[in-house]
Design an enzyme around this catalytic site. Structure first.
Site, mmCIF file in Angstrom:
data_model
loop_
_atom_site.group_PDB
_atom_site.id
_atom_site.type_symbol
_atom_site.label_atom_id
_atom_site.label_comp_id
_atom_site.label_asym_id
_atom_site.label_seq_id
_atom_site.Cartn_x
_atom_site.Cartn_y
_atom_site.Cartn_z
ATOM 1 N N ASP A 13 0.788 -1.243 0.000
ATOM 2 C CA ASP A 13 0.000 0.000 0.000
ATOM 3 C C ASP A 13 0.819 1.292 0.000
ATOM 4 O OD1 ASP A 13 -1.996 -1.879 0.200
ATOM 5 O OD2 ASP A 13 -2.709 -1.265 2.178
ATOM 6 N N LYS A 111 -7.032 -4.806 -2.958
ATOM 7 C CA LYS A 111 -7.777 -5.318 -1.808
ATOM 8 C C LYS A 111 -8.718 -4.243 -1.266
ATOM 9 C CE LYS A 111 -3.877 -4.359 1.311
ATOM 10 N NZ LYS A 111 -4.512 -3.416 2.239
ATOM 11 N N CYS A 156 -1.702 -2.970 7.858
ATOM 12 C CA CYS A 156 -1.669 -3.849 6.683
ATOM 13 C C CYS A 156 -0.374 -4.648 6.576
ATOM 14 C CB CYS A 156 -1.937 -3.044 5.422
ATOM 15 S SG CYS A 156 -3.606 -2.323 5.422
#
Length: 208
Positions: A13, A111, A156
């Site tokens: 990310d 995601k 994450c």
């Protein structure tokens, strides 16, 4: 530490909304980019993840009347932190940081695109059952060790590392290629979890 063709770098990310001036900025988030670019050059296998939410996503605080960012709600899969609206599909905030050398990636895993469930981990959504498809990819490629870097360390990155370890992979988190949010002591809890699960932490220099 020697990197082999059976190792994979999992970059979590590194998107505009998680960097300075982004909608959900991780302090110093963009500082991971040079480190990730340096280390990625040594890996044959590089996977990027990308938060990719619809605007009406259940984890967004503005979608819940009277709720503020960082409050929590209970959903059928457990406690959900409510976040500022971020990484909305097709927006500039959802794009990878401009200086991230994405050309090295073999695969991009999106995601969090299902409205009704959040997805921290690169391998499973937050119900810990719904797969993203990455686990099958890693197994089909017969990869062995997962090195994790990116944003945010205590969400994450942590969930991805834990799920990879639970799935039977050796896992190492490249600490100086990560940054954390530290929500209510979450960075300390992350380090404790890594120790308990046998997830190692390594420095960038140890891999170069």
């Amino acid at each position: 530490m020697q990197i082999s063709d059976r190792d994979v770098l999992l970059v979590i990310d590194v998107q505009n909304d998680f960097c300075t001036a982004g909608a959900l900025a991780v302090p110093g988030g963009e500082k991971v980019v040079p480190a990730i670019n340096r280390i990625a050059a040594n890996f044959t296998n590089v996977v990027l993840t990308q938060d990719w939410h619809p605007s009406d996503h259940i984890s967004f605080a503005p979608n819940h009347a009277g709720k503020q960012p960082f409050q929590t709600i209970e959903l059928d899969y457990g406690t959900q932190v409510l976040w500022p609206t971020h990484c909305v599909q097709g927006t500039a905030g959802a794009e990878f940081h401009a200086e991230l050398e994405i050309i090295r990636a073999n695969l991009v895993v999106r995601k969090g695109f299902r409205r009704g469930i959040d997805s921290y981990s690169a391998l499973f959504e937050n119900d810990h059952r719904t797969p993203t498809g990455l686990l099958g990819y890693l197994r089909e490629r017969e990869l062995k060790t997962v090195f994790v870097a990116g944003l945010a360390l205590d969400f994450c990155v942590r969930f991805s590392a834990e799920d990879a370890r639970k799935a039977g992979f050796e896992v190492a988190v490249i600490e100086d290629a990560c940054r954390g949010i530290d929500l209510d002591g979450s960075v300390g809890a992350t380090h404790q979890s890594f120790r308990e699960r046998g997830i190692s932490t390594v420095s960038l220099e140890a891999l170069l």
